[in-house]
Design an enzyme around this catalytic site. Structure first.
Site, PDB file in Angstrom:
ATOM      1  N   LYS A  89      16.393 -21.396 -10.020  1.00  0.00           N
ATOM      2  CA  LYS A  89      17.194 -22.017  -8.964  1.00  0.00           C
ATOM      3  C   LYS A  89      16.255 -22.535  -7.895  1.00  0.00           C
ATOM      4  O   LYS A  89      15.373 -21.804  -7.423  1.00  0.00           O
ATOM      5  CB  LYS A  89      18.145 -20.963  -8.357  1.00  0.00           C
ATOM      6  CG  LYS A  89      19.031 -21.511  -7.248  1.00  0.00           C
ATOM      7  CD  LYS A  89      20.270 -22.181  -7.802  1.00  0.00           C
ATOM      8  CE  LYS A  89      20.953 -23.078  -6.792  1.00  0.00           C
ATOM      9  NZ  LYS A  89      20.426 -24.477  -6.786  1.00  0.00           N
ATOM     10  N   GLN A 110       9.978 -19.935  -3.914  1.00  0.00           N
ATOM     11  CA  GLN A 110      11.412 -19.806  -4.190  1.00  0.00           C
ATOM     12  C   GLN A 110      11.741 -18.482  -4.897  1.00  0.00           C
ATOM     13  O   GLN A 110      12.818 -17.921  -4.690  1.00  0.00           O
ATOM     14  CB  GLN A 110      11.848 -20.998  -5.048  1.00  0.00           C
ATOM     15  CG  GLN A 110      13.338 -21.301  -5.013  1.00  0.00           C
ATOM     16  CD  GLN A 110      13.764 -22.091  -3.779  1.00  0.00           C
ATOM     17  OE1 GLN A 110      13.113 -23.051  -3.407  1.00  0.00           O
ATOM     18  NE2 GLN A 110      14.848 -21.675  -3.151  1.00  0.00           N
ATOM     19  N   LYS A 113      12.033 -15.892  -2.076  1.00  0.00           N
ATOM     20  CA  LYS A 113      13.150 -16.261  -1.197  1.00  0.00           C
ATOM     21  C   LYS A 113      14.482 -15.919  -1.864  1.00  0.00           C
ATOM     22  O   LYS A 113      15.358 -15.296  -1.266  1.00  0.00           O
ATOM     23  CB  LYS A 113      13.076 -17.768  -0.916  1.00  0.00           C
ATOM     24  CG  LYS A 113      14.119 -18.279   0.056  1.00  0.00           C
ATOM     25  CD  LYS A 113      14.260 -19.798  -0.011  1.00  0.00           C
ATOM     26  CE  LYS A 113      12.968 -20.520   0.314  1.00  0.00           C
ATOM     27  NZ  LYS A 113      13.199 -21.975   0.549  1.00  0.00           N
ATOM     28  N   LYS A 125      11.588 -25.213  -9.023  1.00  0.00           N
ATOM     29  CA  LYS A 125      11.554 -26.362  -8.109  1.00  0.00           C
ATOM     30  C   LYS A 125      11.212 -27.599  -8.923  1.00  0.00           C
ATOM     31  O   LYS A 125      10.551 -27.496  -9.953  1.00  0.00           O
ATOM     32  CB  LYS A 125      10.475 -26.153  -7.037  1.00  0.00           C
ATOM     33  CG  LYS A 125      10.655 -27.015  -5.808  1.00  0.00           C
ATOM     34  CD  LYS A 125      11.608 -26.352  -4.832  1.00  0.00           C
ATOM     35  CE  LYS A 125      11.915 -27.209  -3.644  1.00  0.00           C
ATOM     36  NZ  LYS A 125      12.646 -26.438  -2.617  1.00  0.00           N
ATOM     37  N   GLY A 164      19.179 -29.899  -3.643  1.00  0.00           N
ATOM     38  CA  GLY A 164      18.430 -30.856  -2.836  1.00  0.00           C
ATOM     39  C   GLY A 164      17.204 -30.237  -2.174  1.00  0.00           C
ATOM     40  O   GLY A 164      17.009 -29.032  -2.167  1.00  0.00           O
ATOM     41  N   ASP A 165      16.375 -31.109  -1.647  1.00  0.00           N
ATOM     42  CA  ASP A 165      15.234 -30.744  -0.795  1.00  0.00           C
ATOM     43  C   ASP A 165      14.885 -32.050  -0.070  1.00  0.00           C
ATOM     44  O   ASP A 165      15.764 -32.922   0.079  1.00  0.00           O
ATOM     45  CB  ASP A 165      14.074 -30.201  -1.640  1.00  0.00           C
ATOM     46  CG  ASP A 165      12.993 -29.513  -0.788  1.00  0.00           C
ATOM     47  OD1 ASP A 165      13.187 -28.357  -0.397  1.00  0.00           O
ATOM     48  OD2 ASP A 165      11.953 -30.151  -0.477  1.00  0.00           O
ATOM     49  N   THR A 208      21.199 -24.277   5.618  1.00  0.00           N
ATOM     50  CA  THR A 208      19.804 -23.902   5.901  1.00  0.00           C
ATOM     51  C   THR A 208      19.593 -23.830   7.414  1.00  0.00           C
ATOM     52  O   THR A 208      19.008 -22.866   7.931  1.00  0.00           O
ATOM     53  CB  THR A 208      18.822 -24.891   5.256  1.00  0.00           C
ATOM     54  OG1 THR A 208      19.215 -25.114   3.909  1.00  0.00           O
ATOM     55  CG2 THR A 208      17.410 -24.356   5.285  1.00  0.00           C
ATOM     56  N   ASN A 239      18.151 -32.893   6.929  1.00  0.00           N
ATOM     57  CA  ASN A 239      19.252 -31.951   6.722  1.00  0.00           C
ATOM     58  C   ASN A 239      19.033 -30.629   7.472  1.00  0.00           C
ATOM     59  O   ASN A 239      19.918 -30.160   8.189  1.00  0.00           O
ATOM     60  CB  ASN A 239      19.429 -31.699   5.215  1.00  0.00           C
ATOM     61  CG  ASN A 239      20.447 -30.618   4.948  1.00  0.00           C
ATOM     62  OD1 ASN A 239      20.082 -29.456   4.759  1.00  0.00           O
ATOM     63  ND2 ASN A 239      21.711 -30.963   4.982  1.00  0.00           N
ATOM     64  N   SER A 376      23.880 -22.046  -1.867  1.00  0.00           N
ATOM     65  CA  SER A 376      23.920 -22.598  -3.223  1.00  0.00           C
ATOM     66  C   SER A 376      24.405 -21.531  -4.199  1.00  0.00           C
ATOM     67  O   SER A 376      25.182 -21.814  -5.115  1.00  0.00           O
ATOM     68  CB  SER A 376      22.527 -23.057  -3.656  1.00  0.00           C
ATOM     69  OG  SER A 376      22.212 -24.322  -3.118  1.00  0.00           O
TER      70      SER A 376
HETATM   71  P1  NDP Z   1      15.187 -34.219   4.591  1.00  0.00           P
HETATM   72  O1  NDP Z   1      14.682 -35.198   3.613  1.00  0.00           O
HETATM   73  O2  NDP Z   1      16.640 -34.196   4.896  1.00  0.00           O
HETATM   74  O3  NDP Z   1      14.412 -34.345   5.965  1.00  0.00           O
HETATM   75  C1  NDP Z   1      13.026 -34.228   6.023  1.00  0.00           C
HETATM   76  C2  NDP Z   1      12.580 -34.446   7.449  1.00  0.00           C
HETATM   77  O4  NDP Z   1      11.209 -34.108   7.561  1.00  0.00           O
HETATM   78  C3  NDP Z   1      12.680 -35.899   7.866  1.00  0.00           C
HETATM   79  O5  NDP Z   1      12.925 -35.968   9.241  1.00  0.00           O
HETATM   80  C4  NDP Z   1      11.299 -36.440   7.512  1.00  0.00           C
HETATM   81  O6  NDP Z   1      10.922 -37.589   8.261  1.00  0.00           O
HETATM   82  C5  NDP Z   1      10.431 -35.263   7.877  1.00  0.00           C
HETATM   83  N1  NDP Z   1       9.223 -35.280   7.059  1.00  0.00           N
HETATM   84  C6  NDP Z   1       9.152 -35.270   5.697  1.00  0.00           C
HETATM   85  N2  NDP Z   1       7.903 -35.327   5.275  1.00  0.00           N
HETATM   86  C7  NDP Z   1       7.145 -35.378   6.374  1.00  0.00           C
HETATM   87  C8  NDP Z   1       5.762 -35.460   6.597  1.00  0.00           C
HETATM   88  N3  NDP Z   1       4.888 -35.515   5.569  1.00  0.00           N
HETATM   89  N4  NDP Z   1       5.339 -35.459   7.890  1.00  0.00           N
HETATM   90  C9  NDP Z   1       6.222 -35.408   8.922  1.00  0.00           C
HETATM   91  N5  NDP Z   1       7.548 -35.340   8.767  1.00  0.00           N
HETATM   92  C10 NDP Z   1       7.993 -35.337   7.522  1.00  0.00           C
HETATM   93  O7  NDP Z   1      14.717 -32.782   4.035  1.00  0.00           O
HETATM   94  P2  NDP Z   1      15.264 -31.339   4.415  1.00  0.00           P
HETATM   95  O8  NDP Z   1      15.718 -31.280   5.817  1.00  0.00           O
HETATM   96  O9  NDP Z   1      16.188 -30.920   3.343  1.00  0.00           O
HETATM   97  O10 NDP Z   1      13.942 -30.456   4.236  1.00  0.00           O
HETATM   98  C11 NDP Z   1      13.063 -30.176   5.314  1.00  0.00           C
HETATM   99  C12 NDP Z   1      12.234 -28.956   4.986  1.00  0.00           C
HETATM  100  O11 NDP Z   1      13.102 -27.824   4.775  1.00  0.00           O
HETATM  101  C13 NDP Z   1      11.389 -29.045   3.726  1.00  0.00           C
HETATM  102  O12 NDP Z   1      10.207 -28.303   3.908  1.00  0.00           O
HETATM  103  C14 NDP Z   1      12.254 -28.349   2.665  1.00  0.00           C
HETATM  104  O13 NDP Z   1      11.483 -27.851   1.607  1.00  0.00           O
HETATM  105  C15 NDP Z   1      12.840 -27.225   3.514  1.00  0.00           C
HETATM  106  N6  NDP Z   1      14.064 -26.612   3.031  1.00  0.00           N
HETATM  107  C16 NDP Z   1      15.166 -27.356   2.726  1.00  0.00           C
HETATM  108  C17 NDP Z   1      16.339 -26.738   2.317  1.00  0.00           C
HETATM  109  C18 NDP Z   1      17.575 -27.499   2.047  1.00  0.00           C
HETATM  110  O14 NDP Z   1      18.601 -26.866   1.752  1.00  0.00           O
HETATM  111  N7  NDP Z   1      17.600 -28.817   2.154  1.00  0.00           N
HETATM  112  C19 NDP Z   1      16.405 -25.279   2.146  1.00  0.00           C
HETATM  113  C20 NDP Z   1      15.213 -24.579   2.573  1.00  0.00           C
HETATM  114  C21 NDP Z   1      14.094 -25.237   2.972  1.00  0.00           C
HETATM  115  P3  NDP Z   1      10.972 -39.044   7.580  1.00  0.00           P
HETATM  116  O15 NDP Z   1      12.426 -39.415   7.557  1.00  0.00           O
HETATM  117  O16 NDP Z   1      10.158 -39.873   8.486  1.00  0.00           O
HETATM  118  O17 NDP Z   1      10.401 -38.916   6.208  1.00  0.00           O
HETATM  119  O1  2IT Z   2      13.767 -24.725  -0.425  1.00  0.00           O
HETATM  120  C1  2IT Z   2      14.938 -24.406  -0.696  1.00  0.00           C
HETATM  121  O2  2IT Z   2      15.317 -23.238  -0.646  1.00  0.00           O
HETATM  122  C2  2IT Z   2      15.867 -25.477  -1.044  1.00  0.00           C
HETATM  123  N1  2IT Z   2      15.489 -26.649  -1.012  1.00  0.00           N
HETATM  124  C3  2IT Z   2      17.270 -25.150  -1.458  1.00  0.00           C
HETATM  125  C4  2IT Z   2      17.336 -24.781  -2.914  1.00  0.00           C
HETATM  126  C5  2IT Z   2      18.712 -24.607  -3.476  1.00  0.00           C
HETATM  127  O3  2IT Z   2      18.765 -24.362  -4.696  1.00  0.00           O
HETATM  128  O4  2IT Z   2      19.716 -24.679  -2.774  1.00  0.00           O
END
Ligand code: NDP
Ligand code: 2IT
Length: 444
Positions: A89, A110, A113, A125, A164-165, A208, A239, A376
């Site tokens: 997952k 993961q 976590k 992943k 998603g991520d 998240t 997100n 999830s």
């Molecule tokens: P999104 O794609 O929704 O948003 C990513 C954000 O981070 C954007 O604002 C993006 O800016 C910025 N960003 C991405 N890459 C870079 C970079 N190299 N340098 C600076 N800013 C950057 O992703 P999420 O919000 O889903 O994910 C954000 C983080 O949270 C990640 O590390 C992900 O692994 C983690 N995460 C996500 C979960 C989820 O459920 N979605 C769960 C747990 C962890 P720009 O638009 O300019 O690219």
């Molecule tokens: O980093 C993470 O925990 C996620 N992007 C969410 C993974 C999931 O299966 O919901």
């Protein structure tokens, strides 16, 4: 410990190009010395050697045709890392920086976590080096369909359940779900983060970010403090960042700054989070656009400058290694009390050391951002039951899970004589659950 050093050296030789993966494995392995003293059965069963090696790595070609009729080729990945406690997952990341080392680090994190959530989910992943930023909706759809045309044969509700991520939200999940259903002729909960129209869970989108704030609330309460009246900076505006900011505001925190990969916006009176949500989530524009309608706010080019803003709480919610030693020094100098990770591994090892030695409460991502994957897990349960819980019910379960994770992490750290060392607490607690299952299942 000799055993740990031997395994680390071997990993570094074998995976020399995968620096993020080695960063993640070094941190976990360095936490485990005391556990191995207590549990010789883990060494006997080769748990360490096995847990750092993915059960399966899938790499594939993703061909698609852009709007100009030109053939494009990206690389797709799915790392099925560990299935000791449940089906693989974890999310899918679409970002130009994606490579095998990054997907392996994310899959490895993961495992622990998911174990901390208390739900039966293994670790995995995936993703692609596809850059969704400047693509049309049609291009996104064709890419997602091509990606799933290969991935579908490797996943399934009892095998591997992606989500998603970075770069993958409800739109991409929708296109991938449609293609999976078409190829398999089967309607199952094979992906999470689905829209509410076809089997998604309430609260998954928010989970998240909300979960991060529930975790910080539990942590501060344990230290006799509350969130109301505090100030925060939140990196990213995707997100995780958006829903962290909305929940922060609801809890009485003033969010001073948010960013994207180009720069950050700052408003000493607090940002208008709904405007940022509209700008980023609906219109998909750059964060610099915010200042056009908010004259009190200032835009600064360069995203790492966000950590020079004086705040009580910093929530890195963008990407790995975005908070380095210089940023940690600036935060400490400005009196930061809490750094809690919404992103995966956003703080460099040197920065973590600096924060912890200066008494900052530091919450690692594998604990603090587990609310997304936990929800999830709740989406999978609802799909299996063929019913949906209310927003309030899922939210209450999420809060409960985040409180439990904090308690588990804090108790484990204290038990091993390192109160408040949440890195140690999270790594040990997550590891023990998976290691016990691996020992019980034999050498597989
Ligand atoms: P999104 O794609 O929704 O948003 C990513 C954000 O981070 C954007 O604002 C993006 O800016 C910025 N960003 C991405 N890459 C870079 C970079 N190299 N340098 C600076 N800013 C950057 O992703 P999420 O919000 O889903 O994910 C954000 C983080 O949270 C990640 O590390 C992900 O692994 C983690 N995460 C996500 C979960 C989820 O459920 N979605 C769960 C747990 C962890 P720009 O638009 O300019 O690219
Ligand atoms: O980093 C993470 O925990 C996620 N992007 C969410 C993974 C999931 O299966 O919901």
């Amino acid at each position: 410990m000799r055993e740990i050093e031997r395994i680390k050296a071997n990993l570094h030789t074998k995976n020399a190009n995968e620096k993020e993966f080695l960063q993640a494995t070094d941190e976990v392995l360095d936490s485990l010395a005391a556990v191995l003293e207590d549990h010789p059965e883990y060494i006997k069963a080769g748990v360490l050697e096995r847990i750092v090696e993915p059960e399966r790595v899938i790499m594939f070609r993703v061909p698609w045709v852009d709007d100009k009729g030109k053939v494009q080729v990206n690389r797709g990945y799915r790392v099925e890392f560990n299935s000791a406690i449940g089906p693989y997952k974890g999310g899918l990341r679409f970002h130009q920086s994606v490579n095998l080392g990054i997907i392996k680090f994310l899959g490895f994190e993961q495992i622990f976590k998911n174990a901390l959530t208390g739900l039966p989910m293994g670790g995995g992943k995936g993703g692609s080096d596809f850059d969704p930023h400047d693509k049309s909706d049609g291009e996104i759809m064709r890419f997602c369909q091509s990606f799933m045309s290969e991935l579908y044969r490797h996943i399934g509700q009892f095998t591997d359940v992606p989500a998603g991520d970075i770069g993958v939200g409800a739109r991409e999940i929708g296109y991938m779900f449609g293609q999976y259903k078409r190829l398999k002729n089967e309607y199952t909960g094979v992906l999470t983060g689905k829209s509410l129209n076809y089997g998604g869970s309430l609260v998954r989108k928010e989970a998240t970010g909300y979960g991060l704030l529930y975790y910080v609330e539990a942590m501060l309460k344990d230290h006799g403090e509350e969130l109301n009246g505090k100030t925060a900076v939140i990196s990213g505006s995707g997100n995780v960042a958006i829903y962290a900011a909305l929940k922060a505001k609801e809890m009485g925190i003033k969010v001073l700054a948010m960013s994207d990969s180009n720069g950050y916006v700052f408003d000493p009176e607090g940002l208008d989070i709904l405007a940022i949500k509209e700008l980023k989530e609906v219109k998909r524009l750059r964060i610099r656009e915010y200042v056009k309608n908010h004259p009190k706010a200032v835009y600064h080019e360069g995203s790492s400058g966000i950590y020079t803003v004086k705040c009580d709480i910093a929530l890195p919610c963008a990407t790995q290694n975005e908070l380095d030693l210089n940023s940690a020094k600036a935060l400490v100098k400005n009196g930061v009390k809490v750094v809690a990770e919404g992103a995966n591994m956003p703080t460099t090892p040197e920065a973590v050391d600096h924060l912890m030695t200066n008494g900052v409460l530091y919450a690692p991502g594998k604990a603090a951002n587990a609310g997304g994957v936990a929800t999830s897990g709740l989406e999978m349960s609802q799909n299996s039951l063929r019913l949906s819980w209310t927003f309030a019910e899922v939210d209450a379960r999420l809060k409960d899970i985040m409180n439990n994770i904090y308690q588990t992490v804090a108790t484990t750290a204290a038990k091993y004589g390192q109160k408040d060392n949440q890195v140690l607490g999270a790594n040990i607690a997550g590891f023990i659950k998976v290691a016990d299952a691996m020992v019980e299942q034999g050498i597989v």
